[in-house]
Design a protein around this motif. Structure first.
Motif, PDB file in Angstrom:
ATOM      1  N   LEU A  98     147.965  83.346 164.862  1.00 35.80           N
ATOM      2  CA  LEU A  98     147.540  84.738 164.697  1.00 35.80           C
ATOM      3  C   LEU A  98     147.196  84.938 163.621  1.00 35.80           C
ATOM      4  O   LEU A  98     147.878  84.751 162.473  1.00 35.80           O
ATOM      5  CB  LEU A  98     148.962  85.619 165.149  1.00 35.80           C
ATOM      6  N   GLU A 100     145.447  87.908 160.591  1.00 36.04           N
ATOM      7  CA  GLU A 100     145.178  89.284 160.292  1.00 36.04           C
ATOM      8  C   GLU A 100     143.893  89.472 159.268  1.00 36.04           C
ATOM      9  O   GLU A 100     144.148  88.837 158.154  1.00 36.04           O
ATOM     10  CB  GLU A 100     146.323  90.095 159.629  1.00 36.04           C
ATOM     11  N   SER A 130     137.418  93.920 172.479  1.00 27.77           N
ATOM     12  CA  SER A 130     137.821  95.264 172.922  1.00 27.77           C
ATOM     13  C   SER A 130     137.215  96.185 173.846  1.00 27.77           C
ATOM     14  O   SER A 130     137.586  96.919 174.463  1.00 27.77           O
ATOM     15  CB  SER A 130     138.443  95.960 171.441  1.00 27.77           C
ATOM     16  N   GLU A 216     140.775  91.393 167.973  1.00 26.08           N
ATOM     17  CA  GLU A 216     141.582  92.573 167.895  1.00 26.08           C
ATOM     18  C   GLU A 216     142.732  92.723 168.859  1.00 26.08           C
ATOM     19  O   GLU A 216     142.647  93.414 169.728  1.00 26.08           O
ATOM     20  CB  GLU A 216     140.423  93.868 167.992  1.00 26.08           C
ATOM     21  N   VAL A 217     143.565  91.742 168.552  1.00 22.58           N
ATOM     22  CA  VAL A 217     144.823  91.355 169.587  1.00 22.58           C
ATOM     23  C   VAL A 217     145.633  92.644 169.771  1.00 22.58           C
ATOM     24  O   VAL A 217     146.155  92.937 170.850  1.00 22.58           O
ATOM     25  CB  VAL A 217     145.407  90.106 169.048  1.00 22.58           C
ATOM     26  N   ASP A 218     145.758  93.550 168.702  1.00 21.52           N
ATOM     27  CA  ASP A 218     146.445  94.653 168.681  1.00 21.52           C
ATOM     28  C   ASP A 218     145.974  95.537 169.703  1.00 21.52           C
ATOM     29  O   ASP A 218     146.752  96.316 170.613  1.00 21.52           O
ATOM     30  CB  ASP A 218     146.342  95.505 167.322  1.00 21.52           C
ATOM     31  N   TYR A 219     144.557  95.775 169.916  1.00 25.22           N
ATOM     32  CA  TYR A 219     144.224  96.512 170.801  1.00 25.22           C
ATOM     33  C   TYR A 219     144.689  96.248 172.409  1.00 25.22           C
ATOM     34  O   TYR A 219     145.130  96.954 173.111  1.00 25.22           O
ATOM     35  CB  TYR A 219     142.505  96.508 170.682  1.00 25.22           C
ATOM     36  N   THR A 221     147.281  94.534 173.270  1.00 25.29           N
ATOM     37  CA  THR A 221     148.671  94.439 173.330  1.00 25.29           C
ATOM     38  C   THR A 221     149.051  95.713 173.064  1.00 25.29           C
ATOM     39  O   THR A 221     150.559  95.934 173.749  1.00 25.29           O
ATOM     40  CB  THR A 221     149.220  93.359 172.574  1.00 25.29           C
ATOM     41  N   LEU A 222     148.788  96.408 172.310  1.00 21.33           N
ATOM     42  CA  LEU A 222     149.703  97.821 171.942  1.00 21.33           C
ATOM     43  C   LEU A 222     148.702  98.992 172.303  1.00 21.33           C
ATOM     44  O   LEU A 222     148.820 100.008 172.954  1.00 21.33           O
ATOM     45  CB  LEU A 222     149.407  97.840 170.346  1.00 21.33           C
ATOM     46  N   ASP A 223     147.291  99.173 171.618  1.00 18.50           N
ATOM     47  CA  ASP A 223     146.544 100.506 171.855  1.00 18.50           C
ATOM     48  C   ASP A 223     146.312 100.385 173.567  1.00 18.50           C
ATOM     49  O   ASP A 223     146.369 101.636 173.869  1.00 18.50           O
ATOM     50  CB  ASP A 223     145.264 100.187 171.180  1.00 18.50           C
ATOM     51  N   ASN A 224     145.942  99.414 173.975  1.00 18.61           N
ATOM     52  CA  ASN A 224     145.665  99.533 175.587  1.00 18.61           C
ATOM     53  C   ASN A 224     146.664  98.322 176.272  1.00 18.61           C
ATOM     54  O   ASN A 224     146.058  97.721 177.121  1.00 18.61           O
ATOM     55  CB  ASN A 224     144.202  99.123 175.686  1.00 18.61           C
ATOM     56  N   GLY A 225     147.774  98.616 176.117  1.00 20.06           N
ATOM     57  CA  GLY A 225     148.719  97.414 176.354  1.00 20.06           C
ATOM     58  C   GLY A 225     148.805  97.287 177.816  1.00 20.06           C
ATOM     59  O   GLY A 225     149.051  96.367 178.702  1.00 20.06           O
TER      60      GLY A 225
END
Length: 414
Positions: A98, A100, A130, A216-219, A221-225
């Protein structure tokens, strides 16, 4: 890594005016294929990075209408460091990594180089973005790089799929998934995987789940998890029955009518398959047993001289390998072995099987003559109602099927 990045900082500017011809591209591809990322040859790795950087510069060069060129760019040291970290996680015993990457540091370029290298090495790569807009943009932006190295790429769903018929849609999706490198959103990939798994569509075809690159793995898993992928149907109440109906159809389509030569009646074969599987299914059924398997039926063939111990071991080894890697060589080994188990040999093996079961089973052997099931040899009649009577249709090349009356075939489906 420090040594490699220091070398790139010093050496890369010397190649600013260099272009890659086809010979250098092919050499680069061979070097990429030869690299062992668990113990890389640093000289080869450095040369791969040099040529990949030149390719990025060539692909990012802009050609204007007035004939002036806006020179492309080499990957930055940050981008090359990120690429190395993606390529070499196994040096630390990790399967994935992973990273950043800061805004404006060129994630799409890093991913394009990494995906190109993996695709050249024969890996099927799925790139998760994303949004569908970003997936299409990145694929189009780096298509020149992929084409330069002979890597095929696509986007799912394809842009031209809008307004197409269901048949055309399936065909376009299958064609997109045949590419080495596929861009799409997590929703698109999930929906296509679910269609293939639950609706038995061939959306992804034989495409393996080799590698996924998530931008954009945060999108995701988090923003659109929490994402819901719904496979829509015209009659939603029937969608739960689709697998059941598909299983019933598979069983029905395997059954074929055949006329019995001795009685003139029409009975049904339950599906042609390897002899030992058909025999085990007819006698014991689909249940598994640690005390008996279909391969016990074939073991007697060694004592009968149908094949040798070595032949049987090679057959078992090929079957085991086929479950992991269904190659032509493994299938050929299995077919060659089964070709030795002809109709006469199958009769002999079934006779031994009857004795092993203490004559609680009576098996009549049939072959096909003029599209009719003909009894291979007459057997003594018995009057014991407790004996299980079975009819087997025996074919060449180690194939066979149970023969059952029509009423039994309906009972079997129910």
């Amino acid at each position: 890594m420090k040594e490699i990045l220091g070398y790139m900082t010093e050496e890369l500017p010397k190649h600013a005016k260099e272009d890659l011809d086809q010979v250098k591209i092919e050499e680069a591809k061979q070097m990429i294929k030869s690299l062992d990322f668990t113990n890389p040859d640093l000289a080869v790795l450095k040369e791969v990075l040099i040529r990949m950087s030149i390719a990025v510069q060539d692909c990012s060069t802009i050609y204007t209408q007035n004939g002036k060129n806006i020179e492309g760019y080499f990957p930055s040291i940050t981008q090359l460091a990120s690429l190395l970290m993606l390529l070499l996680p196994k040096l630390t015993g990790k399967k994935g990594i992973l990273l950043e990457i800061g805004t404006g540091e060129g994630k799409s370029c890093i991913l394009a180089m990494f995906a190109t290298i993996q695709s050249i090495r024969g890996t099927k790569v799925d790139v998760v973005t994303s949004s569908a807009v970003l997936a299409r943009r990145d694929q189009e932006e780096w298509k020149k790089l992929y084409d330069m190295f002979g890597v095929t790429s696509s986007v799912v769903p394809p842009p031209q799929i809008q307004g197409s018929s269901p048949e055309s849609r399936d065909s376009m999706l299958q064609e997109a998934y045949r590419k080495q490198l596929v861009y799409g959103t997590v929703g698109s990939f999930a929906a296509d995987a679910l269609r293939q798994e639950f609706e038995k569509d061939t959306t992804r075809g034989e495409r393996r789940f080799d590698m996924v690159i998530v931008d954009e793995v945060d999108y995701m898993t988090l923003d659109n998890g929490v994402q819901v992928t719904f496979l829509s149907h015209e009659a939603s109440g029937l969608r739960h029955l689709r697998q059941v109906l598909a299983s019933i159809w598979a069983m029905v389509s395997m059954c074929q009518p055949i006329e019995m030569e001795n009685t003139g009646e029409i009975e049904w074969t339950t599906g042609i398959q390897h002899f030992h599987k058909a025999a085990k299914l007819a006698v014991i059924g689909p249940a598994t047993s640690k005390d008996f398997s279909e391969f016990h039926i074939l073991e007697a063939g060694v004592e009968l001289g149908i094949y040798s111990d070595e032949d049987f071991d090679m057959f078992m080894h090929a079957l085991e390998n086929t479950e992991k890697d269904d190659t032509t060589e493994n299938r050929r080994t299995v077919d060659t072995f089964m070709a030795k188990v002809g109709i006469t040999q199958q009769c002999d093996l079934l006779t031994i099987m009857e004795k092993a079961l203490e004559n609680d089973v009576d098996i009549d052997c049939y072959s096909v003559t003029n599209n009719k099931a003909v009894l291979v040899k007459e057997k003594m009649l018995h009057n014991n109602p407790d004996i299980l009577e079975i009819k087997m249709l025996l074919l060449e090349n180690g194939r066979a099927s149970e023969i059952i009356p029509e009423k039994n075939s309906l009972r079997q489906l129910s």
